[in-house]
Design a protein around this motif. Structure first.
Motif, PDB file in Angstrom:
ATOM      1  N   TYR A  49      -6.398  -4.243  -2.310  1.00  0.00           N
ATOM      2  CA  TYR A  49      -6.665  -4.350  -3.743  1.00  0.00           C
ATOM      3  C   TYR A  49      -7.534  -3.215  -4.284  1.00  0.00           C
ATOM      4  CZ  TYR A  49      -4.528  -8.882  -3.128  1.00  0.00           C
ATOM      5  OH  TYR A  49      -3.641  -9.878  -2.825  1.00  0.00           O
ATOM      6  N   GLY A  50      -7.662  -2.117  -3.523  1.00  0.00           N
ATOM      7  CA  GLY A  50      -8.335  -0.928  -4.024  1.00  0.00           C
ATOM      8  C   GLY A  50      -9.805  -0.796  -3.703  1.00  0.00           C
ATOM      9  N   ASN A  51     -10.365  -1.736  -2.957  1.00  0.00           N
ATOM     10  CA  ASN A  51     -11.759  -1.581  -2.524  1.00  0.00           C
ATOM     11  C   ASN A  51     -11.803  -0.466  -1.495  1.00  0.00           C
ATOM     12  OD1 ASN A  51     -12.278  -3.922  -4.023  1.00  0.00           O
ATOM     13  ND2 ASN A  51     -11.876  -5.214  -2.246  1.00  0.00           N
ATOM     14  N   VAL A  52     -12.854   0.353  -1.522  1.00  0.00           N
ATOM     15  CA  VAL A  52     -12.958   1.438  -0.543  1.00  0.00           C
ATOM     16  C   VAL A  52     -14.019   1.098   0.492  1.00  0.00           C
ATOM     17  CG1 VAL A  52     -12.059   3.220  -2.099  1.00  0.00           C
ATOM     18  CG2 VAL A  52     -14.504   2.824  -2.020  1.00  0.00           C
ATOM     19  N   VAL A  53     -13.630   1.215   1.757  1.00  0.00           N
ATOM     20  CA  VAL A  53     -14.521   0.932   2.875  1.00  0.00           C
ATOM     21  C   VAL A  53     -15.207   2.232   3.265  1.00  0.00           C
ATOM     22  CG1 VAL A  53     -14.674   0.092   5.247  1.00  0.00           C
ATOM     23  CG2 VAL A  53     -12.989  -0.907   3.677  1.00  0.00           C
ATOM     24  N   LEU A  54     -16.531   2.188   3.389  1.00  0.00           N
ATOM     25  CA  LEU A  54     -17.313   3.374   3.739  1.00  0.00           C
ATOM     26  C   LEU A  54     -17.634   3.384   5.223  1.00  0.00           C
ATOM     27  CD1 LEU A  54     -19.779   3.291   0.711  1.00  0.00           C
ATOM     28  CD2 LEU A  54     -17.526   4.350   0.863  1.00  0.00           C
ATOM     29  N   ASP A  55     -17.945   4.561   5.745  1.00  0.00           N
ATOM     30  CA  ASP A  55     -18.279   4.675   7.170  1.00  0.00           C
ATOM     31  C   ASP A  55     -19.730   4.294   7.455  1.00  0.00           C
ATOM     32  OD1 ASP A  55     -19.559   6.911   6.132  1.00  0.00           O
ATOM     33  OD2 ASP A  55     -18.693   8.319   7.558  1.00  0.00           O
ATOM     34  N   LEU A  56     -20.438   3.767   6.465  1.00  0.00           N
ATOM     35  CA  LEU A  56     -21.802   3.270   6.659  1.00  0.00           C
ATOM     36  C   LEU A  56     -21.767   1.770   6.932  1.00  0.00           C
ATOM     37  CD1 LEU A  56     -23.648   4.968   3.667  1.00  0.00           C
ATOM     38  CD2 LEU A  56     -23.770   5.616   6.073  1.00  0.00           C
ATOM     39  N   LYS A  57     -22.792   1.283   7.579  1.00  0.00           N
ATOM     40  CA  LYS A  57     -22.953  -0.147   7.841  1.00  0.00           C
ATOM     41  C   LYS A  57     -24.193  -0.642   7.106  1.00  0.00           C
ATOM     42  CE  LYS A  57     -19.566  -0.238  10.827  1.00  0.00           C
ATOM     43  NZ  LYS A  57     -18.308  -0.786  10.445  1.00  0.00           N
ATOM     44  N   ALA A  58     -24.350  -1.953   7.041  1.00  0.00           N
ATOM     45  CA  ALA A  58     -25.506  -2.550   6.376  1.00  0.00           C
ATOM     46  C   ALA A  58     -26.808  -2.082   7.023  1.00  0.00           C
ATOM     47  CB  ALA A  58     -25.409  -4.065   6.424  1.00  0.00           C
ATOM     48  N   LYS A  59     -26.810  -1.907   8.330  1.00  0.00           N
ATOM     49  CA  LYS A  59     -28.043  -1.456   9.006  1.00  0.00           C
ATOM     50  C   LYS A  59     -28.413  -0.039   8.569  1.00  0.00           C
ATOM     51  CE  LYS A  59     -25.796   0.278  13.093  1.00  0.00           C
ATOM     52  NZ  LYS A  59     -25.888   0.737  14.386  1.00  0.00           N
ATOM     53  N   ASP A  60     -27.419   0.806   8.269  1.00  0.00           N
ATOM     54  CA  ASP A  60     -27.700   2.152   7.760  1.00  0.00           C
ATOM     55  C   ASP A  60     -28.378   2.070   6.390  1.00  0.00           C
ATOM     56  OD1 ASP A  60     -26.406   3.348   9.994  1.00  0.00           O
ATOM     57  OD2 ASP A  60     -24.459   3.116   8.999  1.00  0.00           O
ATOM     58  N   MET A  61     -27.900   1.143   5.557  1.00  0.00           N
ATOM     59  CA  MET A  61     -28.503   0.951   4.233  1.00  0.00           C
ATOM     60  C   MET A  61     -29.937   0.435   4.373  1.00  0.00           C
ATOM     61  SD  MET A  61     -26.344   1.817   1.829  1.00  0.00           S
ATOM     62  CE  MET A  61     -26.804   0.942   0.345  1.00  0.00           C
ATOM     63  N   ALA A  62     -30.136  -0.530   5.265  1.00  0.00           N
ATOM     64  CA  ALA A  62     -31.479  -1.091   5.480  1.00  0.00           C
ATOM     65  C   ALA A  62     -32.428  -0.029   6.026  1.00  0.00           C
ATOM     66  CB  ALA A  62     -31.407  -2.280   6.421  1.00  0.00           C
ATOM     67  N   ASN A  63     -31.952   0.779   6.967  1.00  0.00           N
ATOM     68  CA  ASN A  63     -32.784   1.837   7.544  1.00  0.00           C
ATOM     69  C   ASN A  63     -33.182   2.881   6.499  1.00  0.00           C
ATOM     70  OD1 ASN A  63     -32.703   0.639  10.066  1.00  0.00           O
ATOM     71  ND2 ASN A  63     -31.040   1.927  10.810  1.00  0.00           N
ATOM     72  N   ALA A  64     -32.321   3.073   5.489  1.00  0.00           N
ATOM     73  CA  ALA A  64     -32.626   4.029   4.426  1.00  0.00           C
ATOM     74  C   ALA A  64     -33.502   3.414   3.340  1.00  0.00           C
ATOM     75  CB  ALA A  64     -31.328   4.559   3.822  1.00  0.00           C
ATOM     76  N   GLY A  65     -33.765   2.091   3.427  1.00  0.00           N
ATOM     77  CA  GLY A  65     -34.666   1.442   2.483  1.00  0.00           C
ATOM     78  C   GLY A  65     -34.001   0.601   1.413  1.00  0.00           C
ATOM     79  N   TYR A  66     -32.684   0.415   1.473  1.00  0.00           N
ATOM     80  CA  TYR A  66     -31.965  -0.362   0.472  1.00  0.00           C
ATOM     81  C   TYR A  66     -31.954  -1.841   0.834  1.00  0.00           C
ATOM     82  CZ  TYR A  66     -30.167   4.132  -1.131  1.00  0.00           C
ATOM     83  OH  TYR A  66     -30.058   5.410  -1.604  1.00  0.00           O
ATOM     84  N   GLU A  67     -31.993  -2.690  -0.212  1.00  0.00           N
ATOM     85  CA  GLU A  67     -31.936  -4.134  -0.043  1.00  0.00           C
ATOM     86  C   GLU A  67     -31.006  -4.721  -1.091  1.00  0.00           C
ATOM     87  OE1 GLU A  67     -36.275  -5.603   1.124  1.00  0.00           O
ATOM     88  OE2 GLU A  67     -36.235  -4.509  -0.774  1.00  0.00           O
TER      89      GLU A  67
END
Length: 147
Positions: A43-61
């Motif tokens: 349905y057009g969603n794009v999957v990124l090569d990042l994971k949730a842990k990468d986002m958390a490690n960068a400081g995102y919540e």
């Protein structure tokens, strides 16, 4: 004792003012990320090569508001965990915890077609506002109960 009563309201006001302003230190700890689109879903969603842990490690919540750059488009969206965290037709950066995927999507829309995003394209993610969507996000975290 009189002195304490005299300064107590001012101390309370000072404390409240400090809690209302976001910490610049917290803002500095969040770094920008660059990702590649590894898949365009049905349905057009794009999957990124990042994971949730990468986002958390960068400081995102979950509840943060992020900027996304894909191609010529510069977008603003919340970082969430479910499509129901946003209104129909709204953008979101979704942490799909069940499948350990990070997706850029439009709730009930086609992100890939709308923004001409295809497999192999780069996406840059940066912080727009720490906890900028948190109150709305928390309102949408409903749990069923019989009480």
């Amino acid at each position: 004792m009189k002195t304490m009563r005299k300064y107590a309201p001012w101390l309370l006001v000072f404390t409240l003012v400090l809690t209302l302003f976001p910490s610049t230190r917290a803002m500095a700890e969040v770094s920008s990320l660059t990702a590649k689109i590894v898949e365009v879903q049905k349905y057009g969603n794009v999957v990124l090569d990042l994971k949730a842990k990468d986002m958390a490690n960068a400081g995102y919540e979950a509840g943060d508001t992020v900027n996304i750059e894909v191609g010529e488009s510069k977008l603003e969206m919340p970082y969430c965990t479910s499509y129901s965290d946003v209104d129909t037709g709204s953008l979101l950066l979704r942490n799909d915890t069940k499948n350990d995927l990070l997706l850029a999507a439009i709730n009930m829309g086609n992100f890939s077609e709308t923004y001409k995003a295809k497999e192999g394209d780069s996406i840059t993610i940066s912080l727009k506002e720490k906890k900028g969507y948190l109150s709305e996000y928390l309102l949408r975290q409903l749990e069923r109960t019989n009480n």
